[in-house]
Design a protein around this motif. Structure first.
Motif: not given
Lengths: 265, 765
Positions: A255, A258-259, A261-262, B451, B633-634, B758
């Protein structure tokens, strides 16, 4: 079973009583952490020192480029401060998403910091603000950078005779456009963070602080132009998540990646 | 037209609840009250070699300690079901064996909670630990440890295989049907542990009245079953026991269990003192749960999507004891399979013991688990034949006038009752839902990027209304001087509103107003028998009993009125709490009639008792549509809109019926998305508090649209069917179908919490 409960009304009394009882005297303000821990037999303090009525520790004051928040300021007051929302947006967002209105009315920023949980929501934003924690004791006052303050889950540099007086925030340019706080919890409210990211984006660099994924929170500064792989490597060097009842370490890591990267790309 | 039913009259206990005047179990003080606490097993499976209470006995304030070596061992079931219970008698007040972490080892009654807790720490127990079964799939293996090897338990399907229950029914030829099917779907799910989490935990207070009878004041759904089971375990006749149910703070099935009352009762009998037991939230989590299940559905259809064959295999995990073991598993078949017409149907169910917390009755009662698989399978079929999920359901679901052989084949642990569908408004609910959710805008997941991805899903569902030929309810009605009526029912209001609904039914039949009915419920000394509040039965079954009693009273009123108005009974018409003579154009109030019958002439008490059982269990039907947003993403699923159309027959009180549906949906959303048990390597639940076991709160709620589609069920009171359970069946499959529509991932394990989603997304790239 029986406890001493002391209600202090001025700072001098507080410092004197805290000096007298030291480790045995636990400071209680809103009680949103302390009472729960006592109920679950996690702590059994002999003396509870209440700072609920100590006006000196409450309030948000602007001083030139800095803002001082009293340790006893409620999370609700921070949430409703335009000063904080406009200049320290990640802190506003962190508080806005914390717990429930009832708990935000009672809980204080000093309590959230003093509790020193890696999941404490107010903490990662403070790293972006180069915040200083002001500690008082009978012996005097000292100022500790937020990056130096925490020593592990539940552990800080504070001595047994010290109290958190206030928090000084710098970098008053953290706005809704360039910064934020993203929290992943088990549900939308009243949830402890599984992982969280406080971030600030500038033209030259990006700053991050992650919650709930390492025993001590770090300030991470990343230059522009890192490749996917380099970014991954940087992040990984700062996070050492654990498995607990809320999530596994693999999920926490994924997580965060991912965050970030975003935000980064 | 209806006058009192089909109206949202005020809840009869609403004001007293809202003002805090209504009394719950704990709201009455008792002189010299003792506090009861359990010593619980720290190991999942083992033999108790010895118990040494000498240190605990010495503690001042400890009044009694009960355990295996000083109590009698009566095999029984804690399932509060009708007698003889279809659940195995595999439970003892205390056994020499412990079967899960949290099993009862000893019970202490002391003068304060603190002393009881202190005493627990001082009891020394020596265990011989045995290997444990901590997964339902391991339970039937050849080398699996035997969990119930005791000699005197009975009703267990196969002790050697850890099987608490088992059944297989066959209609047509499923093997051939599947072989010859043009389209086949084969899909399995594993549903998870969850708890009812009523705001009021289990609590009871027992005491002796002036005659030495044992009074049990308890938070229960089944007062009469409490009396019977306690009488058995305490080895005393029912006449020595009175059970009183005050107001209840929610139950949802978990209070259909009788597992506290006899411990408190035993301590009261031993000490002569009142004893209270109140479970902590942590204890509540390991007391009774929902049966986790493995469900496999194999479906055979033709190219048009017409279903010809359905095979359902179920393995249900009942935990350490077989409470509702057989019947919950039966209901996975009996409440799901009749929804779709098929020539060949097979249901093969097994319920296994494990060394995990004990499952029991929980809203949905097996149907929820069955639909988690079945309603995903329908979507998979729709995709395979290139049809819309709504269309595939419309062309296959049961219709008015039709029956399913499953109704007869699968009952409540035995054969059921043949049932023809006499009321169904499912297509109307479907058409409304299609509009509400903008179903036509739905696009496949392959066309979605970014996303956040939205998805829409749906499903259709049924449940039952009471247990046919088994559930019996009764009601007693009498008139008072002023023409008001006392209504006494065994039926149990758990916060469900049944006191209100039953009062409305009585008022409608008696041609008076609901506020003219004084209801008193659930007291084994004062009210007639009722099996209790479960199986979505109260409005349908107990309502029938109230109607019967009211019809009898109505006849008596007419007779007295005819005498008073000097006319024939045929000439009397009851209306607005009065009796009219049509011929003479004269009238008497119910007050006049009450006084006349009680004081004036040919005196007698106008009053009657009515009973009711049902030959059938007419299903309510429901269509559900949901729109979700998946954060890729989460892995977090956010439910944006939840649309639910329900046919519960006539809603006796529409607002209360909608409330039941809304409550069940929120209950089901939590179950689908956030609620989960985390066990350590010994099968100990590690997250037994609301801090780490997350139920939905207000911030998590989507836009919720509930609409009733009233049909008229001729076998129910004023056309009513049931409504309390069905709502919980929707969230898992509807959200799972929406998840697939959003990101192309199928959920076969639950809850659909962020980490699980995920991981699935990562695997799909």
């Amino acid at each position: 079973m029986n406890k001493i409960f002391v209600n202090v009304e001025n700072l001098a009394d507080l410092l004197s009583i805290k000096g007298q009882y030291g480790k045995k005297g636990i400071i209680i303000s809103g009680g949103t952490d302390i009472v729960v821990r006592m109920k679950n037999n996690m702590i059994d303090p002999e003396v509870l020192i209440s700072i609920k009525k100590l006006a000196e520790l409450k309030g948000i004051v602007a001083r030139k480029t800095k803002v001082i928040i009293g340790a006893g300021t409620s999370l609700d007051e921070i949430e409703n401060s335009t000063l904080i929302k406009e200049n320290y947006y990640p802190l506003y967002q962190a508080v806005f998403n914390m717990a429930s209105p009832q708990l935000r009315n009672m809980g204080t920023i000093g309590g959230n910091i003093g509790n020193a949980s890696p999941a404490g929501d107010t903490i990662p934003p403070l790293f972006l603000m180069d915040a200083e924690i002001i500690l008082y004791s009978k012996k005097g006052k000292r100022s500790i950078s937020v990056t130096e303050f925490f020593k592990g889950p539940g552990k800080t540099v504070m001595r047994d005779d010290e109290i958190i007086h206030s928090i000084i925030l710098k970098n008053n340019y953290l706005t809704e456009k360039n910064s934020g706080y993203i929290k992943v919890g088990q549900r939308n409210a009243l949830a402890i963070s599984i992982a969280s990211v406080a971030y600030f984006k500038d033209k030259k660099y990006k700053r991050f602080a992650f919650g709930s994924v390492s025993p001590i929170i770090h300030l991470i500064e990343l230059k522009f132009g890192l490749s996917d792989e380099q970014l991954l490597k940087e992040i990984e060097s700062y996070i050492t998540p654990i498995d607990d009842v809320r999530a596994t370490k693999e999920y926490r890591k994924q997580v965060i990646i991912n965050l970030v990267k975003d935000i980064y790309f | 037209m209806f006058k009192e039913v089909n109206k949202s009259v005020k809840k009869v206990d609403g004001i007293s609840l809202a003002t805090g005047k209504a009394l719950f179990v704990d709201d009455q003080n008792f002189e010299g009250l003792l506090y009861g606490k359990f010593l619980r097993s720290p190991i999942p499976h083992g033999i108790i070699k010895s118990i040494d209470t000498s240190e605990a006995d010495k503690l001042p304030g400890v009044e009694t300690i009960i355990h295996y070596f000083n109590s009698s061992h009566i095999p029984h079931t804690t399932a509060g079901q009708g007698y003889p219970e279809p659940s195995p008698y595999d439970t003892y007040m205390f056994d020499k064996k412990v079967r899960f972490v949290g099993d009862n080892v000893a019970f202490i009654a002391a003068t304060s909670r603190e002393i009881a807790e202190e005493a627990i720490k001082k009891i020394k127990v020596e265990y011989e630990e045995l290997p444990a079964v901590l997964n339902l799939h391991d339970a039937m293996k050849d080398n699996a440890p035997k969990i119930h090897d005791e000699a005197d338990s009975f009703g267990i399907f196969d002790k050697d295989k850890n099987l608490a229950g088992g059944v297989e029914v066959n209609v047509g030829d499923v093997k051939k049907g599947l072989e010859e099917a043009e389209i086949r779907v084969d899909y399995s799910v594993d549903t998870h542990y969850s708890q009812h989490t009523p705001i009021e935990p289990h609590i009871c207070i027992t005491y002796l009245d002036e005659k030495g009878r044992l009074i049990i004041r308890t938070s229960t759904q089944v007062p009469f079953h409490v009396r019977r089971i306690c009488a058995m375990v305490l080895e005393t006749p029912e006449k020595n026991i009175r059970v009183i149910k005050p107001r209840i703070g929610g139950a949802f099935g978990t209070k259909q269990e009788v597992y506290l009352e006899y411990y408190a009762g035993k301590a009261t009998l031993l000490t002569g003192k009142p004893v209270k037991i109140e479970l902590t939230r942590e204890e509540e989590f390991i007391s009774r749960t929902r049966h986790p299940m493995y469900v496999n559905v194999k479906l055979g259809a033709d190219k048009t999507g017409k279903i010809h064959t359905i095979n359902m295999d179920v393995i249900s995990n009942t935990g350490a004891y077989g409470s509702h073991a057989l019947t919950v598993m039966f209901n996975s078949g009996s409440k799901c399979l009749p929804l779709y017409k098929a020539e060949n149907v097979r249901f093969n169910g097994k319920t296994v013991y494990t060394n995990l917390p004990v499952a029991g009755a929980y809203r949905g009662y097996g149907a929820t688990q069955g639909y988690a698989a079945l309603e995903q399978v329908l979507d998979i079929l729709a995709e395979k034949v290139g049809k819309d999920p709504v269309e595939i359901r419309k062309m296959n679901h049961i219709q008015k006038g039709e029956t399913s052989p499953i109704f007869k084949a699968l009952g409540e642990g035995k054969e059921g009752a043949e049932t023809f569908i006499k009321s169904i408004k499912l297509d109307e609910a479907l058409d409304w839902g299609v509009e509400e959710i903008n179903w036509q805008d739905r696009i496949p997941y392959t066309e979605k990027t970014g996303r956040y991805r939205k998805g829409k899903g749906m499903g259709i569902f049924m449940q039952g209304s009471g247990i046919p030929l088994v559930d019996m309810a009764s009601a007693f009605i009498k008139i008072n001087d002023d023409g008001s009526f006392n209504l006494q029912v065994g039926a149990t209001d758990l916060g469900t509103g049944s006191d209100t609904v039953l009062s409305q039914i009585a008022a409608e039949t008696l041609e008076t107003t609901t506020d003219n009915i004084i209801i008193y419920s659930s007291d084994t000394d004062m009210t007639p028998f009722d099996v209790g509040a479960y199986a979505s039965s109260t409005t349908y079954i107990s309502g029938g009993a109230v109607n019967n009693a009211a019809e009898k009273v109505k006849k008596q009123i007419i007779k007295v009125a005819a005498e008073m108005l000097e006319t024939h009974e045929d000439d009397i018409e009851l209306r607005d709490t009065k009796a009219f003579s049509k011929k003479n154009n004269t009238s008497k109030t119910f007050g006049d009639i009450g006084k006349y019958a009680l004081y004036i002439n040919n005196q007698f008490q106008i009053g009657a008792i009515g009973s009711h059982i049902s030959q059938v269990s007419p299903p309510p039907f429901m269509a559900v549509f949901v729109e979700i947003e998946v954060d890729t993403w989460t892995g977090k699923i956010k439910v944006l809109k939840y649309v639910c159309g329900v046919d519960c027959g006539t809603a006796i009180n529409p607002k209360l019926a909608e409330g039941q549906v809304e409550g069940a949906i929120v209950n089901g959303l939590s179950y689908a998305l956030t609620e989960r048990y985390i066990f350590n390597e010994k099968g100990k639940m590690m997250n037994g508090s609301f801090q780490d076991y997350k139920i939905f709160n207000i911030e998590d709620l989507p836009e919720l649209k509930v609409k009733l589609f009233p049909s008229y069920e001729p076998t129910g009171p004023y056309g009513a069917k049931s409504v309390s359970e069905i709502g919980i069946n929707g969230p898992i499959p509807a959200i799972a179908n929406a998840l697939y529509n959003a990101v192309g991932v199928r959920a076969h394990k639950f809850p659909m919490y962020p980490e699980f989603i995920l991981n699935k997304l990562e695997k799909n790239g």
